[in-house]
Design an enzyme around this catalytic site. Structure first.
Site, PDB file in Angstrom:
ATOM      1  N   HIS A  84      11.553 -23.257  -8.601  1.00 30.70           N
ATOM      2  CA  HIS A  84      10.493 -23.554  -7.614  1.00 30.70           C
ATOM      3  C   HIS A  84      10.943 -24.644  -6.640  1.00 30.70           C
ATOM      4  O   HIS A  84      10.146 -25.494  -6.224  1.00 30.70           O
ATOM      5  CB  HIS A  84       9.188 -23.963  -8.298  1.00 30.70           C
ATOM      6  N   ASN A 157       1.116 -19.098 -11.103  1.00 29.25           N
ATOM      7  CA  ASN A 157       1.894 -18.229 -10.224  1.00 29.25           C
ATOM      8  C   ASN A 157       0.959 -17.245  -9.536  1.00 29.25           C
ATOM      9  O   ASN A 157      -0.221 -17.163  -9.877  1.00 29.25           O
ATOM     10  CB  ASN A 157       2.919 -17.431 -11.047  1.00 29.25           C
ATOM     11  N   TYR A 371       7.712 -29.949 -18.335  1.00 34.16           N
ATOM     12  CA  TYR A 371       7.327 -30.466 -17.014  1.00 34.16           C
ATOM     13  C   TYR A 371       7.379 -31.981 -16.981  1.00 34.16           C
ATOM     14  O   TYR A 371       7.828 -32.577 -15.993  1.00 34.16           O
ATOM     15  CB  TYR A 371       5.930 -29.958 -16.622  1.00 34.16           C
TER      16      TYR A 371
HETATM   17 FE1  HDD Z   1       7.473 -23.472 -14.655  1.00 37.26          FE
HETATM   18  C1  HDD Z   1       8.099 -25.621 -12.121  1.00 37.26           C
HETATM   19  C2  HDD Z   1       4.933 -22.039 -12.852  1.00 37.26           C
HETATM   20  C3  HDD Z   1       7.028 -21.120 -17.125  1.00 37.26           C
HETATM   21  C4  HDD Z   1       9.602 -25.163 -16.618  1.00 37.26           C
HETATM   22  N1  HDD Z   1       6.679 -23.748 -12.826  1.00 37.26           N
HETATM   23  C5  HDD Z   1       7.073 -24.705 -11.931  1.00 37.26           C
HETATM   24  C6  HDD Z   1       6.258 -24.612 -10.760  1.00 37.26           C
HETATM   25  C7  HDD Z   1       5.371 -23.606 -10.964  1.00 37.26           C
HETATM   26  C8  HDD Z   1       5.633 -23.068 -12.276  1.00 37.26           C
HETATM   27  C9  HDD Z   1       4.296 -23.129 -10.008  1.00 37.26           C
HETATM   28  C10 HDD Z   1       6.401 -25.478  -9.525  1.00 37.26           C
HETATM   29  C11 HDD Z   1       5.498 -26.671  -9.576  1.00 37.26           C
HETATM   30  C12 HDD Z   1       5.635 -27.451  -8.301  1.00 37.26           C
HETATM   31  O1  HDD Z   1       5.228 -26.927  -7.257  1.00 37.26           O
HETATM   32  O2  HDD Z   1       6.136 -28.567  -8.370  1.00 37.26           O
HETATM   33  N2  HDD Z   1       6.286 -21.838 -14.882  1.00 37.26           N
HETATM   34  C13 HDD Z   1       5.243 -21.478 -14.078  1.00 37.26           C
HETATM   35  C14 HDD Z   1       4.477 -20.427 -14.719  1.00 37.26           C
HETATM   36  C15 HDD Z   1       5.084 -20.167 -15.909  1.00 37.26           C
HETATM   37  C16 HDD Z   1       6.203 -21.066 -16.026  1.00 37.26           C
HETATM   38  C17 HDD Z   1       3.239 -19.797 -14.139  1.00 37.26           C
HETATM   39  C18 HDD Z   1       4.689 -19.189 -16.973  1.00 37.26           C
HETATM   40  C19 HDD Z   1       3.481 -18.868 -17.242  1.00 37.26           C
HETATM   41  N3  HDD Z   1       8.212 -23.174 -16.505  1.00 37.26           N
HETATM   42  C20 HDD Z   1       7.880 -22.168 -17.381  1.00 37.26           C
HETATM   43  C21 HDD Z   1       8.524 -22.399 -18.654  1.00 37.26           C
HETATM   44  C22 HDD Z   1       9.240 -23.560 -18.517  1.00 37.26           C
HETATM   45  C23 HDD Z   1       9.039 -24.014 -17.164  1.00 37.26           C
HETATM   46  C24 HDD Z   1       8.368 -21.508 -19.866  1.00 37.26           C
HETATM   47  C25 HDD Z   1      10.103 -24.283 -19.513  1.00 37.26           C
HETATM   48  C26 HDD Z   1      10.073 -24.132 -20.773  1.00 37.26           C
HETATM   49  N4  HDD Z   1       8.714 -25.047 -14.374  1.00 37.26           N
HETATM   50  C27 HDD Z   1       9.468 -25.606 -15.346  1.00 37.26           C
HETATM   51  C28 HDD Z   1      10.172 -26.858 -14.906  1.00 37.26           C
HETATM   52  C29 HDD Z   1       9.647 -27.036 -13.447  1.00 37.26           C
HETATM   53  C30 HDD Z   1       8.777 -25.811 -13.267  1.00 37.26           C
HETATM   54  C31 HDD Z   1      11.616 -26.878 -15.110  1.00 37.26           C
HETATM   55  C32 HDD Z   1      10.671 -27.258 -12.353  1.00 37.26           C
HETATM   56  C33 HDD Z   1      10.143 -28.397 -11.535  1.00 37.26           C
HETATM   57  C34 HDD Z   1       8.995 -28.885 -12.243  1.00 37.26           C
HETATM   58  O3  HDD Z   1       8.800 -28.158 -13.378  1.00 37.26           O
HETATM   59  O4  HDD Z   1       8.290 -29.820 -11.927  1.00 37.26           O
HETATM   60  O5  HDD Z   1       9.835 -27.918 -15.716  1.00 37.26           O
END
Ligand code: HDD
Length: 698
Positions: A84, A157, A371
């Site tokens: 993202h 999402n 997160y």
């Molecule tokens: Fe995630 C970012 C949505 C599964 C780990 N995720 C991130 C963002 C969104 C989502 C919208 C951007 C937030 C922003 O604008 O700063 N992610 C989802 C959805 C998931 C999902 C809807 C499943 C239902 N994500 C998911 C899993 C993991 C992560 C299973 C880790 C185990 N996601 C992350 C992250 C991020 C992230 C690495 C990257 C930047 C952040 O968190 O702040 O931690």
């Protein structure tokens, strides 16, 4: 140092502009203009020249302004989000429709009409920060609600299901989707071997595969897409009763997507298409709006449902559990500074407030760790909640202290508890009744690394999604699969994907296999649970089937020439305005044209810079002389033939006909002739359908 003293008369009066000895421009502070300072607040006399020995001599280390300026510049970047990375945010508010105290004690849902400040960040998942907006990808829809009882983040999402069921698979999923590590391409695309290799070995992803191959992943605008909290959460009332909930965001202007060929061209024509659209809408006062919908159900429903409500690869169809709309989210203000707000905003799924709670969804449980952890990497320390965009807008009292960049430090003696210091000195105390209390769900069982058998059906809902699409949408899914897999070089991977499609729908599998030129259909992939074919279609899953019957918020691109009929242009403008739509004039020169009435018409785009992919519908209003001049122009040909191929509604002045002939298009029901100003109304009426899909289905 001597400076020349040339005053530039075109500058605002409160700025003095002088030219330096080397010809460089100096803008010095006059009345009302702030004086430039260093980060230490020291006034700067010269920001153009470093401190040297003599005019041509070596630069002095003593130049603290130079050193500070370069030091700061060298550290401007922070790590982009691991997923993202490309995103765009806006401020707004959430307005509660009704008191929900019967189902949740969450403070923001108690008082009808109350507005809670909100910040939303939309994003793509796979691409880097600088990747194009209309890549085929899931869109992030992350909402931060600054409630009076703390920040609540719904990190969702635009698709209600996910690829995987357990957070332990997330790093693999993302590694496979991102550019391949040896060659570092492709950027912002899943059309490559690694992604489809992983997917074809991960059957739980098949439902999500249907969604990402559908037009959901090429939205026309961030304003025209749905959002989902994905997981099942809990709402908890003041007596401690829990109700399961799935969160939905429903766009007021309806859903709309572009077509794939259009997306490919859009990414070249305007890589910022989505952010520009959101910026323009908010700046012009057309505030995008979504309604928050709740699907509420109890344990009894959960026990009787065909799938496990803890499985994030499954939906609960709206036809089974209707969506109750309980408030609206309005985005009405852009950020003051992109980096400070949109880049530094830190969403965490663990951010919930009293009245909202988690379930045991194993994807959600892992996210709750990830997160918070990732913010340390991105924002550099534990005090990221002190950055204004992340800071709650309610009082914060804690004994947590110090760390990098601490901005919010307690005064007083006590920094621990229990303590016997009274009053202010003693600091904050717990609130056993109103404080956050976890729902006391009973838990028991052996510790084991297993996937519940209730998560094992990977195909039935994929089929349900496919059969819920109208014909043109089904053909888009097939074509998207053919496109993506045609970029996969390993034939075994292509065949493996088709073997899964056979468990979803034979027509789809056959169509994809034919499109790929597979000599024979591979056998169906072994399925842990026999795929079901008896699930009722869910009409709510179709975009085209739920067209909003409005053209509001959309844009008509009008190609004009010198001498264009002024009355027709005026008619188009009035009809569009009446509908809440916008007209953009595309002319041979950006300086505009002189219309038939001799009046000047401004153009917003120059032909070639404003291709028809940028618009929802197009009109060609040229004079006979103009048509002659534009005949054979490749930009005109593309403008027309693309609009036609992308199933757009087209209006035209009679004189434009030769241009359509030379573009090789056959005018059909989607074309409206403009002979008088009033004809524009019929054109706008046709545009209510958004696209003339009959052109694609034949
Ligand atoms: Fe995630 C970012 C949505 C599964 C780990 N995720 C991130 C963002 C969104 C989502 C919208 C951007 C937030 C922003 O604008 O700063 N992610 C989802 C959805 C998931 C999902 C809807 C499943 C239902 N994500 C998911 C899993 C993991 C992560 C299973 C880790 C185990 N996601 C992350 C992250 C991020 C992230 C690495 C990257 C930047 C952040 O968190 O702040 O931690």
């Amino acid at each position: 140092m001597t400076k020349g003293a040339t005053r530039a008369s075109s500058r605002p009066v409160d700025q003095e502009v002088t030219t330096g000895s080397g010809g460089e421009i100096h803008q010095t502070a006059g009345g009302g203009v702030p004086v430039m300072t260093t980060q230490q607040g020291v006034p700067v006399s010269d920001d153009q020249n470093s401190l040297k020995v003599g005019a041509r001599g070596p630069t002095l280390l003593e130049d603290f302004h130079l050193r500070e300026k370069l030091f700061h510049f060298d550290h401007e970047r922070i790590p982009e989000r691991v997923v993202h990375a490309r995103g765009y945010g806006a401020h707004g508010y959430f307005e509660t429709y009704e008191c929900l105290s019967g189902i949740t004690c969450a403070d923001l849902f108690q008082r009808p009409g109350e507005k809670t400040p909100a910040f939303v960040r939309f994003s793509t998942v796979v691409g880097s920060k600088g990747s194009p907006d209309v890549a085929r990808d899931v869109r992030g829809f992350a909402v931060k609600l600054y409630t009076k009882q703390g920040n609540w983040d719904i990190v969702g999402n635009n698709i209600p299901v996910f690829f995987i069921q357990d957070a332990i698979k997330f790093p693999d999923l993302i590694h496979a989707a991102k550019p391949e590590p040896d060659r570092a391409f492709p950027q912002a695309q899943t059309a490559h071997d690694n992604f489809w290799d992983f997917i074809s070995l991960t059957p739980e992803s098949m439902n999500m595969v249907m969604w990402i191959m559908s037009d959901r992943t090429i939205p026309r605008s961030l304003r025209f897409m749905e959002g989902f909290g994905v997981h099942t959460f809990r709402l908890v009332d003041a007596r401690g009763n829990s109700t399961f909930v799935k969160f939905h965001w429903k766009p007021k202007l309806g859903m709309q997507s572009v077509v794939w060929n259009e997306a490919l061209k859009l990414n070249g024509a305007d890589p910022d298409y989505h952010r520009r659209d959101l910026w323009n809408a908010i700046q012009s006062g057309q505030y995008p709006e979504w309604e928050l919908g709740l699907q509420l159900f109890d344990q009894e429903f959960a026990d009787s449902f065909d799938f496990d409500i803890l499985d994030a690869t499954k939906i609960v169809p709206e036809e089974l559990v209707p969506v109750r709309r309980v408030g609206r989210l309005v985005l009405d203000r852009m950020v003051d500074n992109f980096f400070a707000e949109t880049e530094q905003v830190a969403f965490c799924t663990q951010n919930v407030v009293p009245g909202i709670d988690f379930t045991n969804d194993p994807l959600l449980q892992g996210r709750n760790f990830s997160y918070l952890d990732t913010q340390l990497e991105r924002l550099g320390g534990p005090n990221f909640t002190h950055i204004p965009i992340n800071a709650p807008k309610c009082p914060v009292h804690t004994f947590q202290q110090d760390g990098h960049m601490a901005m919010r430090s307690r005064s007083g003696r006590a920094n621990y508890e229990p303590n016997s210091w009274g009053g202010e000195q003693g600091g904050p105390r717990e609130a056993p009744v109103t404080g956050f209390t976890s729902f006391p769900a009973p838990e028991s069982g052996p510790r084991q690394r297993v996937r519940s058998p209730s998560f094992a059906d990977h195909y039935s809902q994929a089929r349900q999604f496919y059969v819920s699409q109208v014909e043109v949408e089904q053909s888009h899914i097939r074509d998207a699969l053919i496109f993506e897999l045609s970029k996969v070089q390993t034939e075994a991977i292509r065949a493996r994907v088709v073997s899964h499609l056979r468990n979803i729908h034979e027509d789809l599998a056959g169509g994809v296999a034919a499109g790929l030129g597979l000599e024979s259909l591979p056998p169906a992939a072994p399925a842990a649970v026999e795929p079901r074919t008896d699930l009722d279609p869910s009409p709510a899953l179709s975009i085209v089937g739920n067209a909003p019957n409005t053209f509001a918020g959309r844009v008509i691109g009008v190609l004009v020439s010198e001498g264009a009929d002024a009355a027709l242009l005026d008619g188009l403008r009035r009809a569009a305005e009446g509908e809440g739509a916008e007209v953009v004039i595309v002319a041979p020169r950006v300086g505009g044209i002189e219309a038939s009435d001799g009046k000047h018409v401004d153009a917003q785009e120059k032909l070639g810079g404003g291709p028809s992919v940028l618009y929802d519908a197009v009109a060609v209003v040229v004079s006979e002389r103009g048509a002659e001049q534009l005949a054979g122009n490749p930009d005109v040909r593309d403008f027309i033939s693309d609009a036609h191929a992308h199933a757009k509604f087209v209006a035209y002045a009679e004189a434009a006909k030769p241009l359509f002939e030379s573009a090789g298009v056959t005018m059909d029901d989607g074309y409206t002739a403009l002979t008088k100003a009033d004809d524009a109304a019929a054109f706008l009426e046709a545009c209510h359908d958004l696209r003339h899909w009959a052109r694609q289905t034949g």
